[in-house]
Every structure is written in C-alpha cells, then in structure tokens.
Design a protein around this motif. Structure first.
Motif, PDB file in Angstrom:
ATOM      1  N   PRO A   1      26.779  15.500  41.393  1.00 31.22           N
ATOM      2  CA  PRO A   1      27.239  16.832  41.261  1.00 31.22           C
ATOM      3  C   PRO A   1      25.850  16.884  40.036  1.00 31.22           C
ATOM      4  N   GLN A   2      26.618  18.428  39.777  1.00 31.11           N
ATOM      5  CA  GLN A   2      25.769  18.692  38.387  1.00 31.11           C
ATOM      6  C   GLN A   2      25.638  18.253  37.661  1.00 31.11           C
TER       7      GLN A   2
ATOM      8  N   ARG B   1      41.906  26.712  42.732  1.00 32.49           N
ATOM      9  CA  ARG B   1      41.756  25.999  43.512  1.00 32.49           C
ATOM     10  C   ARG B   1      40.690  25.061  43.323  1.00 32.49           C
ATOM     11  N   GLN B   2      41.257  24.659  41.844  1.00 34.58           N
ATOM     12  CA  GLN B   2      39.930  23.732  41.496  1.00 34.58           C
ATOM     13  C   GLN B   2      40.731  22.598  41.605  1.00 34.58           C
ATOM     14  N   GLU B   3      39.572  21.623  42.685  1.00 32.07           N
ATOM     15  CA  GLU B   3      40.237  20.225  43.223  1.00 32.07           C
ATOM     16  C   GLU B   3      40.203  19.199  42.712  1.00 32.07           C
ATOM     17  N   LEU B   4      39.058  19.281  41.510  1.00 36.03           N
ATOM     18  CA  LEU B   4      38.683  17.884  41.105  1.00 36.03           C
ATOM     19  C   LEU B   4      39.946  17.701  40.009  1.00 36.03           C
TER      20      LEU B   4
ATOM     21  N   GLU C   1      35.135  16.245  52.763  1.00 32.53           N
ATOM     22  CA  GLU C   1      33.546  15.801  53.411  1.00 32.53           C
ATOM     23  C   GLU C   1      32.837  16.462  52.340  1.00 32.53           C
ATOM     24  N   GLY C   2      32.656  17.689  52.297  1.00 27.87           N
ATOM     25  CA  GLY C   2      31.220  18.010  51.125  1.00 27.87           C
ATOM     26  C   GLY C   2      32.243  17.653  50.151  1.00 27.87           C
ATOM     27  N   GLN C   3      32.898  17.239  49.380  1.00 30.84           N
ATOM     28  CA  GLN C   3      33.855  17.338  48.050  1.00 30.84           C
ATOM     29  C   GLN C   3      33.665  15.503  47.921  1.00 30.84           C
ATOM     30  N   PHE C   4      33.256  14.523  48.873  1.00 34.90           N
ATOM     31  CA  PHE C   4      33.925  12.899  48.497  1.00 34.90           C
ATOM     32  C   PHE C   4      32.682  12.408  46.974  1.00 34.90           C
ATOM     33  N   TYR C   5      31.895  12.856  47.416  1.00 32.31           N
ATOM     34  CA  TYR C   5      31.407  12.616  45.216  1.00 32.31           C
ATOM     35  C   TYR C   5      31.642  13.088  44.421  1.00 32.31           C
ATOM     36  N   GLN C   6      31.674  14.274  44.481  1.00 26.39           N
ATOM     37  CA  GLN C   6      32.342  14.719  42.980  1.00 26.39           C
ATOM     38  C   GLN C   6      33.731  14.558  42.682  1.00 26.39           C
TER      39      GLN C   6
END
Length: 1110
Positions: A142-143, A860-863, A911-916
């Motif tokens: 992530p950024q 639509r914020q997933e975190l 899967e694209g958001q696992f790390y974040q």
C-alpha cells in the motif's frame, strides 16, 4: 431525431452529441465490446478497417486526450456487446490490474489504484464486484502513510523510492509486535486512473514505516511512541503449517481444470492509440485490423493477445522495439444508409516494454518462490480471454450470451442471460483454470414503448404519465443505448441522457437562423414521413445538456446486450435465483459442457501461446470433519447432542443458559391481526420461551395494542412510556418488545429497529402476520425463542469442548474472537456510506455471546476506519476510542480478565486487498491494545473469510448416499487444503453447512497473520466447530458465526442512516425523517471527496451488550 438548436434536415441523424454513460451512477461508462469471429476484430456497428502502411518512425507523439465518455461522432463501437456496466464505484478499467506502465509490473499487495490522486480507494469496487474469486493481482505494498494515524496523530511523510521487494512483518509472539502504518486511502475519483500506475511503496519506505511505527497509549496517543525494531525480512503471509489430518478422508471433484504452463518466451508491448478512445471495443477493432493487415508482413506471423487498453502480449519477440502504424476504420452504421462512408484514421504505436517471467511463475507454483508473478498470470488470463471476449459479452471475469442457455424473463423489462466465469489461478497442482456457471440481468431489447409498459405494468396510452412514473422511467432508461427504427436500414445508436419535461406534441425547435421553428411531430412527418402516435409521451433526450437531441419514444428500440447493473427488486431476485439454482450434478454437467464447448485445444490464441487445458474436473483429496458435541441444560431430557448431517432440533432440550424476560409488551401494526389473535400468538410464544428454558413472564405488562404503521414512532414511544410508568416505580425496565408486522411492511421494520435500538434502548422481536396465522407453528416459535434468548443475554448452546477446556489455542488462556465486515451500498447509490461492523465474544471459555458495534464510513471504503482512533476532547485532551478498544474493555468487564489471545475473522475482502486490510487493520488492533496498557500486546491471528469466489466442490459419486446430503451436496465439515489451494500459504476451503437447494459454496479461509501458531487441524477444527454455535437456528452455518454476526450487524445499521434523497425524489431504503445526530453518535467523518460521512446514531448501552442484531 431532433436537436434543440439549429438543425438542417437530414443532418441530425449524423450526430450523437452527448455524454455516453450518464447513468444513474453518475460516472462515465467505457464501452467494453468484444470483436466478432476468432480473433478477427471487425466491428459490427463499429469501424471496419482499411490500413495505411505503417510509418517507419519509432515512437510518436502523446495520445490526444479525449473525455472518458467520448465516442466520436456516432460512437465508434466494436461488435455490439453491451457497454461495460461497472457497478457504481468500480474503477474505470483503463489498465489491466497489474499494469504499471513500461517495463513495470504490479507486485503483490494493494490494488494499483492506491497511488494518491490516482483513482478510487481500495474499496471502490462494490461488494458484489470483486472478480468473484479470480486471481486478482495482490498488487504492490500500500501507499506510504501520508495522513498520520487515524484519529489525528500525524504520521511521517515518506519520500518515494525505487520499486523493490517489500520487507516482512516479523511474526512472533515473543517479540514486541510491529505493523507498518498504511495510508488513509485517497478519496474516490481523486485523479485519473487512465495513466499507468507506478509501484506505490519501496523497500525503503516500508522499512521507514516499520521504524516509525507508533504504539500509542493514552498519554501519547497522538504522537509517535517508542520505536520498535524493524524486521529485515520480506512481508509474507504465513506459510502453510502442514496439511490437516483430522476427519475421514474422501475424494471430491472441484471445478478447476489443470492448465499446462507454456514453454514460451512472453513479451509485453505498450500500445498507444491516437486519438485516444475509452471504448475497449474500438481499441480491439483497431488492433484487430492491424493484426489482419500486418501480422505476416510486420509482426513476424505472431498472433498477439491484447487487453483492450495499453498492453499487447506476444509469444516471442516482434521484429522491432518500436513501430508506428496507421489504421483506417470505416463506420458501418453510415454505410447502411447508402451515403458516403465516414472514415477515421488511428495512429498506433507499439513499443517493447518487458518480458514476462514464466520461470518465476514455475518456481512459485513449485513452492520455491514466495510471490506470485502477477504479470505472468495476467498474460495467461488475457490470452484465454481473447476468444470468449470476441464471441460473447464480457462482464467482469464472466462471459454472457443469449445463446448459452434459455433467456428468462425477470419482469420490468429485464431478462437473464446465462454465461460462465473463467479465471486462471495458481494452485498446488500448478496452474488451474476455474470455470463456473453464471447468470446475470440484461435489459430486454424491446421497443422503448413496450419496455415502459412493462416497467409501469400498465397500458401507457390509457392515461398520462404521473410525476412518479416519469421519475421511474428516467431512472430506468438513463444511460441505456437505443437504436432508431424510423430510417430503414440506418440503425443509428444513441445513449439516453434523460426525458424532456414537455410532451412530444409540445416540443418545437428552431430550424434556421431566422427564428423559424418547427414542431417535432411536424419535423418527423415532413422529413421521414413518420406520423408520431404517442404525442402525449415525453421524448427521449440524447446527447448532453448543452446540445440535447430529441427522439420520440416510438422510434427507439433498446440495443441488445446491455447488462443491468442497478439493484434488482425482490421479485426479480427471486426469479434470478430460480434460474441460477442448480443441483450439484446439473451444475457439474453444465461446467463440463462449457469447457468442451469452449474447445481450448482449438483456440488459436491458446495454441499460439502454448497453453493446454485439461478438460476433466480436478480430483482433490478432502476430509470430512466430525461435528462437535453440543451442550444443553441439565434440566432437559437431552443434555447434549451430536448433530447429524449439520442439523439437530430443540425437542427435549433446554437452552444452556436461559435469559430472563420479566416484563414485555406487544404492539401490532397489522390491521389483519385482531387483538384476540395477537394475544393468543404472544401467549404461545411466551410458553415456547418457557419450555425452551427461558425465565419468561407469561403475561405482558400491557395488553397488545394495534397501531398504524405510519405512526410507528409515536406508537413505540407512547407504548414504551405507558409501560415504564408501571415499571419505573418498581425499579424495573421493559425487557422486550414483541412486534407484529404486515407481511409487506416497506420501511416499517427498519424504522422500528432504529427507534428501539438507538432511541429507546429496547430490544425487539418482529413477527410477520403470516406466521401469526400459521396452523402448525411450533418449529417457527422455537426458532423465534432462540433469537429472543440471545437478545435477552442468554446462551442457546455451548460446545462441550469449550466447557471442558479442550479447544486448542482458545481454552488455555482468555481468548477473544472477533468478526468484522463492511457492507457497501447497492450499485446506483452513489452517496450512501459504507457500514463497518465489528463483533467480539464476551464470554470465555464458552465463546458464544458476541457484542456488536457499527460505524459509517466513506462510500465503498473497505478498510475499517473506526477500529481504533484518537480524538481531541476540549476537557480531557487526547482520547483513545474505537470499536476494537471498546470491545476489549467490554470483554474485560464481562469476564474479569483481559484477553491474552486475539482471533480476528475478517469477512468481505478480495485478494487484491489482502495486504492493505492486514496492514491497516492489524496496526489498529495493535494500537487499540496499547491504548489500554502500554505493554499489552496479545498475539493475533488474522483470518480472511471469503464467500464470493467461484470454487465449487462436488461429490466424487453423486449416487453414493454416504458421500452426499439430502440436497446432493458434499457433507457438512468437508475441508480441502490441498491441490486447489494456494501453493505455499495457509488457506483452506471448508463446507461447514448442509445444502438446502442449489450447489453449496464452501467458504474460503486465508490466514494473513498468525502469531498464535495454529496448526492446520487446529484452525480448521475450531472454525468448523464454531459454525455449530450460530444462535439463530439449529443448523451449522456456511461461514464462521462471528463473521456472520458482523454481516448481520452491518446490515442492521443501514436502517439507522439518515435519509439520503436522490434525484428521483425518493429516499434511500431504510431512511428516516431528518433529525440531527445525537451528541453521543459515533463520530465517523471520513470524506468522500470533500463530503463528510454523517455518523450513525449511537446504540444504547444495554443494546450493545446483547446480540441485538440476531
């Protein structure tokens, strides 16, 4: 067709001025259209090409910028597939997900759109749009953390650096834990996503983040705390701790097909097409024409695979590093009118970018390389998508066609198309192609007049349209593409932007500079010889607001192949489920037929790239875990039970801990239920609660009374005050409100829950009228009693192993189990916030009661933003807060002990958001713990729960009664952790429930962090056993209960939201009359752009403590 401004007869049909894609979601929609034939990209209704010899100069100028909705004059469309109807909030797919510009590839981590100012935030994909289990690249780290810790602490600004492998979060419970802080995501729409993305975070940045990680306590909550030692290893998810061995072994089949890794030299080329267009269909038509003309003369005979945007892939090098081509396409639509064909020249620059490393992929599949090379996987995915994209209508990772199965009417002008999902995945058996059946809603290709008649469910010529009719029509048609039918073979296409406010007969427009006006009716009669019949209806408005064009409804027909991406109504959902619901053996047969029909062995692209697909389902070793023994109260005839095939019942059993309801009341909102019937029903329910083991008063404080639904607030508050006038002098509270609702109650249920839970502090149980009059309702009443018991603070059942302290890594020390989920608004609801919910167990060792908290956050914020936060109080200074902190304190108060272990089940993460999600939320959990005591850092296990995937498991023999349940599905407790699972990481599929209808979907559990060092058996058994403790029924459920409860709580909180009036003039479902938020409301203010998210009204304390959401 009529333009509002000056129009010369015959000219108007040649212009489609306007902003394509001005749908209700207020975002441009790139048309995503396949090309016809086996890779021959000739546009049907698009440009058909003639090419000029390529210019020999390498390179070329920058592509000319065009607005995202630009389609040129008339819209240069490829084969007439539908426009890409991305659900609201989805990122424009201007780049493949892993693409990072020339020579760069997306590493593993957050989605590529996280660069500040470069597109939507991580949660910008709607909940329903996650690739459904496809191998979405996990992206880079992530950024950098740019905004400080949530809650106001200021984080360091990290300079950007070169992209290198990312360092590791060290996992060990014997050292002080650290988790890098990640950025608060950039708001949706910040910047354009049409540019290649760069790697967001370098090794140096993350090392710096690790060094600067702050563990906060109350005294230094807003400042960076003590520096924790940074780890030098790379960030890795936990490796698989061996495979599980518990349970009885069996073989199941999975809808995965082995794909042989090609032995080819893959090359990637950057593609620049000028003038730039946003339609993939146009891009594909241009590239298809280029390949047709120059494949053998300039491309060395190679058949490239193209992603429709900026990347081209070849099996072997092209004979140049950079070359410019000129391609001319001709508009076929114009040619049908017999006039001069319009041409457009495109300049195409193809430039070498990088080589895709298949050796790296082979090493990863063999378990000798930790990171999946996403660029190689992406190339193979694009290659296998080329042919179906040309043949069918692509939507996300699925392909649909009216020829892949019978169309089914859904009502209101919609129909279902059958199709299939396809995705290439890295697994333990090597590369695997995951194929599943799919259905979705399309708009029926009807004449507009007929569509409107279906939509309004009446003959529209009988009476004029009402205002609400017009709103409904405008909402349904905005953004829809139509073709005109009054000009013979010239079927010009337009996109609807709105309706005229006047009727057709009242519309006129100037035809010259001298102010001469002509009516629309007169114009159509004189110019086309067409007599308009429905003159009282409005015209369709196409084009933009500055230069609107008018089209009478009766000359328009809806273009085939447009996916409907808005919310379906209940009737349509039921019809769609009926179509998609297939018994396991039927689904398996259809999947095999699809693979056979796709004929991958004959696919020219698969042949070119050397990809071979096995046409047999993968046979996989599985185990069936035994059900846990459940404890009931000793006063019942049966004190414990072994569930059979995932279910049991309450006969001869009493709840293990019955709650107490000494004072209750009933309000009846159903005019069909007389007072006597309401009294009788309540008495039966009270008796059932007693029989089931509750301490439940048989008589209410006040007799049941009727109230009108429109007076819900007045009725609830009045009845509550009447009851409290009796109870308050006795020092008692009203424990429960029983409510009888009409079967179709609209917003009544939501209004009632909001008032009870956030205003009165009252738990309630709603019952529908149809159940009041049900002849044999003992089973129904028993289920309602289960819900009432947990709302009253009781427990229905407990795992015997929990009471005897035999659950590994739970029973030994006080352990808290969290569940968390975020629910997003439906497509089309652009301004509604997302709702985060967190629940946590409040009893130990039983781990059965779960308290829940909810919070609104950015659209639509997933975190989850409110896990931990710090805010400034004028009196108290820096104050620590947040859902995790509050639930830890609540556990402490309930058990007298602080948790020494945390297990966190997180639902709804792609899967694209696992790390974040891991980095952001683990950091929040850490800081929440440290805010209680500076050295309080219990070990954490963080597990993602996924239901939105396309893996299905089938019995090896559908006719073996020992291998299937009554529905024909695999047995509950079936677990798979081999062959189709991740090559090296700790994940497994668990089908914990018995099927009812259709094909069971196993839950996919992926461990992202594990300081508790679970074994495979330990976590699989714990997860399966917890699925038998779900409070609302006597069945095992499909996902672990804390995650299920979090989903219920988030869904419930939608009803608490303030009204959000849309342009339709109607309120969002569950909205309420505007009230100022109470001062104690959870202060969630995460911006969407500059829009603050209104906080939810706070739950009352006594409601928070019980399972109010059940």
């Amino acid at each position: 067709m009529v333009r509002k401004k000056r129009t010369v007869p015959g000219e108007s049909s040649g212009e489609a001025s306007g902003a394509p894609g001005q749908g209700s979601s207020q975002r441009p929609q790139a048309t995503q259209q396949g090309a016809s034939g086996g890779g021959q990209h000739q546009g049907r209704g698009g440009y058909q090409g003639r090419g000029a010899p390529p210019s020999q100069q390498p390179g070329g100028g920058p592509p000319q910028y065009q607005p995202r909705g630009y389609q040129g004059r008339g819209g240069y469309q490829g084969r007439g597939g539908p426009p890409s109807q991305l659900p609201a909030g989805g990122p424009p797919e201007s780049q493949p997900r892993g693409y990072q510009g020339r020579g760069g590839y997306q590493g593993r981590g957050g989605p590529p759109s996280q660069h500040p100012g470069a597109g939507p935030p991580p949660g910008s994909q709607p909940h329903d749009y996650q690739g459904r289990g496809g191998p979405r690249p996990r992206g880079g780290m992530p950024q950098p953390y740019r905004g400080g810790h949530v809650g106001g602490s200021v984080g360091p600004s990290v300079p950007s650096g070169p992209s290198r492998p990312v360092p590791e979060l060290h996992q060990a419970s014997d050292v002080q834990h650290q988790a890098p802080v990640v950025a608060t995501p950039s708001p949706p729409g910040a910047g354009s996503s049409s540019q290649p993305r760069k790697a967001e975070v370098s090794t140096g940045q993350v090392q710096q983040q690790l060094q600067q990680l702050a563990i906060h306590d109350q005294s230094s909550a807003s400042q960076a705390g003590q520096v924790a030692p940074a780890s030098s290893k790379a960030v890795r998810f936990p490796l698989r701790p061996g495979k599980g061995t518990h349970g009885s072994r069996c073989i199941v089949k999975a809808n995965h097909f082995f794909a042989e890794l090609p032995n080819k030299d893959l090359h990637q080329y950057d593609v620049s097409i000028t003038p730039e267009v946003t339609s993939r269909g146009v891009n594909r038509a241009v590239m298809g024409e280029l390949v047709n003309l120059y494949r053998h003369s300039h491309l060395d005979g190679r058949l490239p695979a193209y992603d429709g945007r900026k990347s081209l892939y070849t099996a072997g090098a092209l004979p140049f590093t950079s070359k410019t081509f000129e391609i001319t396409l001709q508009d076929e639509e114009d040619s049908l009118g017999g006039g001069q064909r319009r041409q457009r020249v495109f300049r195409v620059v193809i430039k070498f970018a990088a080589r895709a490393d298949l050796h790296h992929l082979a090493m990863f599949l063999a378990g000798r390389q930790p990171d999946a090379p996403q660029e190689a996987l992406q190339v193979l995915d694009i290659v296998l998508r080329e042919l179906p994209t040309a043949r069918y209508c692509p939507v996300g990772r699925s392909f649909y066609s009216p020829n892949l199965g019978r169309r089914q009417h859904l009502g209101d002008g919609l129909e279902t198309w059958r199709g299939f999902y396809q995705s290439i995945r890295p697994t333990q058996m090597g590369l695997s192609l995951n194929i599943d059946m799919s259905s979705t809603a399309f708009i029926e290709p009807l004449p507009v007049i007929e569509f409107i008649a279906q939509l309004l469910n009446r003959d529209i010529s009988v009476r004029p349209l009402s205002d609400s009719d017009r709103v409904k029509i405008k909402k349904a048609l905005r953004g829809v593409k139509v073709e005109v039918t009054h000009r013979g073979n010239m079927r010009r296409k337009y996109r609807i932007s709105g309706l005229t406010s006047q009727a057709t007969r009242e519309l006129s427009f100037p035809i010259d500079d001298h102010g001469t006006v002509k009516t629309v009716v007169q114009y159509f009669l004189e110019t086309y010889g067409f007599s308009i019949q429905h003159t009282t209806l409005p015209c369709l408005q196409v084009g933009n607001q500055q230069r609107p064009n008018y089209l009478p409804m009766e000359v328009c027909k809806i273009v085939e192949g447009q996916r409907y991406s808005k919310r379906l109504n209940e009737k349509q959902i039921t019809a769609l489920l009926k179509v998609t619901c297939q018994r396991p053996h039927e689904r398996e047969k259809d999947i095999l037929q699809t693979v056979h029909h796709n004929a991958y062995s004959e696919d020219p692209y698969a042949q070119e790239f050397g990809i071979r697909i096995d046409e047999r389902l993968a046979s996989v070793e599985a185990r069936v875990l035994p059900p846990p023994k459940l404890k009931y109260h000793d006063s019942g005839r049966e004190r414990d039970v072994w569930p059979r095939v995932g279910q049991w019942n309450m006969m001869n059993k009493k709840m293990v801990n019955g709650g107490r309801v000494s004072s209750w009341a009933c309000i009846n909102f159903s005019r069909n239920v007389q007072d006597g019937a309401a009294r009788s029903f309540c008495h039966e329910l009270a008796l059932m609660c007693q029989v089931s083991g509750m301490d439940f008063a048989l008589e209410p404080v006040l007799p049941p009374c009727y109230a009108r639904p429109e007076h819900v607030e007045r009725a609830l508050k009045g009845r509550y005050q009447d009851a409290m006038n009796i109870l308050r002098p006795q020092g008692r509270e009203l424990d429960l409100l029983i409510v009888i609702l009409p079967d179709n109650n609209g917003s009544l249920y939501g209004d009632l829950k909001r008032i009870c839970e956030t205003d009165l502090g009252l738990v309630s149980q709603c019952c529908l009228t149809k159940h009041v009059f049900k002849a044999n309702k003992q089973q129904y009443l028993a289920n309602v009693a289960l819900k009432i018991n947990v709302k009253a603070g009781g427990r229905n059942t407990v795992l015997v192993d929990a009471l005897t302290r035999r659950i590994p890594l739970v029973s030994d020390v006080p352990t808290i189990i969290f569940g968390a989920d975020v629910t997003h608004p439906h497509p089309g609801e652009d301004s509604s916030p997302s709702i985060a919910a967190v629940v946590a167990s409040q009893d130990w060792p039983e781990v059965t009661k779960y308290a829940g908290l909810v919070s609104a956050q950015a659209h639509r914020q997933e975190l989850i933003q409110d896990l931990f936060k710090v805010y400034q109080d004028p009196q108290r200074g820096s104050v620590s807060d947040g859902m995790v902190r509050e639930l830890l304190i609540s556990f402490w108060r309930a058990t007298g002990q602080k948790p020494k272990r945390i297990i966190f089940y997180r639902d709804g993460v792609s899967e694209g958001q696992f790390y974040q999600v891991l980095l952001y939320e683990l950091d929040a959990i850490r800081r929440a713990c440290a805010s209680l005591e500076s050295d309080y850092q219990p070990p954490v296990t963080f597990v993602v729960v996924q239901k939105r995937h396309h893996t299905r498991l089938f019995a090896n023999n559908h006719n073996d009664p020992r291998a299937v349940d009554k529905s024909g599905n695999i047995l509950p407790g079936t677990v798979v952790d081999s062959k189709i699972c991740h090559p090296t990481e700790f994940d497994f599929y668990l089908c914990s429930h018995a099927g009812i209808q259709g094909t069971s979907r196993p839950a996919h559990y992926h461990v992202l962090w594990d300081e508790n060092k679970f074994t495979a058996d330990g976590l699989q058994t714990l997860t399966n056993n917890l699925c038998y403790t779900y409070a609302r029924c006597t069945r095992s459920v499909s996902i672990v209960p804390p995650a299920y409860y979090a989903h219920l709580a988030a869904f419930r909180a939608r009803f608490y939201m303030e009204p959000d009036t849309t342009d339709s003039g109607s309120m969002v479902s569950g909205a309420t009359p505007s009230r100022g938020p109470p001062p104690e409301a959870r202060n969630t203010r995460a911006g969407v752009g500059n829009v603050a998210v209104r906080p939810l009204p706070a739950l009352k304390e006594n409601v928070k403590r019980v399972m109010f959401y059940c």
